[in-house]
Design a protein around this motif. Structure first.
Motif, mmCIF file in Angstrom:
data_model
loop_
_atom_site.group_PDB
_atom_site.id
_atom_site.type_symbol
_atom_site.label_atom_id
_atom_site.label_comp_id
_atom_site.label_asym_id
_atom_site.label_seq_id
_atom_site.Cartn_x
_atom_site.Cartn_y
_atom_site.Cartn_z
ATOM 1 N N THR A 77 38.723 35.293 -50.839
ATOM 2 C CA THR A 77 38.097 34.163 -50.145
ATOM 3 C C THR A 77 38.634 32.839 -50.676
ATOM 4 O OG1 THR A 77 36.078 35.443 -49.779
ATOM 5 C CG2 THR A 77 35.901 33.049 -49.610
ATOM 6 N N ILE A 78 38.768 32.731 -51.992
ATOM 7 C CA ILE A 78 39.313 31.503 -52.584
ATOM 8 C C ILE A 78 40.754 31.293 -52.157
ATOM 9 C CG2 ILE A 78 39.893 30.383 -54.763
ATOM 10 C CD1 ILE A 78 37.537 31.834 -56.029
ATOM 11 N N LEU A 79 41.539 32.356 -52.141
ATOM 12 C CA LEU A 79 42.943 32.234 -51.753
ATOM 13 C C LEU A 79 43.077 31.842 -50.282
ATOM 14 C CD1 LEU A 79 44.457 35.334 -53.601
ATOM 15 C CD2 LEU A 79 44.503 32.932 -54.311
ATOM 16 N N ILE A 80 42.239 32.408 -49.429
ATOM 17 C CA ILE A 80 42.276 32.054 -48.006
ATOM 18 C C ILE A 80 41.899 30.591 -47.807
ATOM 19 C CG2 ILE A 80 41.157 32.479 -45.776
ATOM 20 C CD1 ILE A 80 40.959 35.419 -46.596
ATOM 21 N N LEU A 81 40.877 30.138 -48.533
ATOM 22 C CA LEU A 81 40.473 28.731 -48.420
ATOM 23 C C LEU A 81 41.581 27.801 -48.899
ATOM 24 C CD1 LEU A 81 38.267 26.692 -47.778
ATOM 25 C CD2 LEU A 81 37.367 27.018 -50.080
ATOM 26 N N LEU A 82 42.245 28.164 -49.982
ATOM 27 C CA LEU A 82 43.358 27.347 -50.469
ATOM 28 C C LEU A 82 44.497 27.314 -49.450
ATOM 29 C CD1 LEU A 82 43.515 28.395 -54.235
ATOM 30 C CD2 LEU A 82 42.656 26.250 -53.288
#
Length: 328
Positions: A305-310
């Motif tokens: 989720t963090i990687l997708i948001l970044l």
């Protein structure tokens, strides 16, 4: 009788003073060093707190994403490393990509509505008189400061199936089929309630800050635009919008982050239901990790989720940085 004076050569007079080796530095240099180190000393407590309360949990969550951890491992105190199995299993799941697409669409729709509503409300604040501006500002601040769970409870009462105020008003207006309508019984209706709640709690932040930004615009620019024959829309496009563009970029950046990771609004309304059709990535990670007791899988979903948001914010962040460089 002539008097002859002997002056030292100019080069000798202007030669710099050389500090002998081993001697103490000049007091001025020591003070400059202290002043140069002061900002870093002041930032040190915040950096330490960030590392402890944010960095350490991220590290532990990243380590957990490479483990097979459930209630059996917790009871037996066994650490079972599985490499990238949690990530490969998650990335190969159709449910994960379906929830990802749903999260992106949910974020885009809500951010657009929030930014449009917040911008219009902020411009309205700038045109109201002092008393009405104070009244509206107080209402906005109260709506923004209300705890999320409290606001969610109010919305649950408003949209309750049997005794909700919304159904009662719709029935009184002649829509008798809405008398016992279950707002949380379908995907779209549940998302409507959640989106309404998120917009209601997010618009005040945008509106109040945008109004504060409008106070920095010189009045002379509006007067000059009016003398040139500019109307209300032309004045907004040529004067107001250029001044507000940096604010709008930063606020949109923050809203995307806040909406994408929104958890209590969605979970408290219907726990991602019905039939898990309103789960976004944070809720999906919680249900898989805590609800189904697959803690390693939940940790892997949260990292993704963090990687997708970044990845989603990389292009937008580049635009914001480029605009800042152009202004400098």
């Amino acid at each position: 009788m002539s008097v002859q004076t002997h002056e030292a050569p100019t080069s000798a007079r202007s030669s710099p003073t050389v500090t002998p080796p081993g001697s103490a530095p000049a007091p001025g240099n020591d003070g400059a060093r202290r002043r140069g180190a002061l900002p870093y000393v002041l930032l040190l407590p915040a950096l330490v707190a960030t590392a402890v309360f944010l960095g350490w949990p991220l590290v532990m969550n990243g380590m957990l994403s490479f483990q097979n951890l459930n209630m059996t491992q917790l009871i037996q105190h066994v650490t079972e490393w599985t490499g990238t199995d949690n990530y490969s299993r998650t990335l190969g799941s159709e449910d994960f990509w379906r929830v990802t697409l749903r999260s992106i669409l949910f974020t885009v729709v809500n951010v657009v509505v929030i930014m449009v509503g917040g911008t219009l409300t902020g411009l309205l604040l700038a045109r109201l008189g002092p008393r009405m501006r104070l009244l509206l500002s107080a209402g906005l601040v109260l709506a923004w400061a209300m705890p999320v769970i409290a606001a969610t409870t109010v919305y649950q009462w408003l949209f309750a199936q049997r005794f909700g105020v919304v159904n009662w008003l719709l029935d009184a207006a002649g829509l008798h089929s809405m008398a016992d309508y279950n707002w949380t019984g379908g995907q779209l209706s549940t998302f409507f309630v959640i989106s309404l709640l998120i917009v209601w709690t997010s618009v005040p932040f945008v509106a109040v800050n945008l109004y504060a930004a409008t106070t920095t615009i010189p009045r002379e620019l509006y007067e000059a635009a009016a003398l040139d024959g500019a109307g209300a829309w032309q004045g907004f496009r040529t004067v107001t919008l250029p001044f507000l563009r940096p604010f709008l970029l930063v606020t949109t950046f923050l809203e995307v982050i806040w909406i994408f990771k929104a958890f209590p609004h969605i979970f408290a309304v219907n726990e991602g239901g019905p039939d898990r059709l309103t789960e976004t990535l944070p809720v999906y990670a919680f249900v898989e990790g805590v609800g189904n007791q697959h803690y390693g899988t939940g940790a892997a979903i949260s990292v993704l989720t963090i990687l997708i948001l970044l990845a989603l914010m990389a292009y937008y962040l580049r635009i914001a940085l480029k605009q800042e460089e152009d202004e400098q």
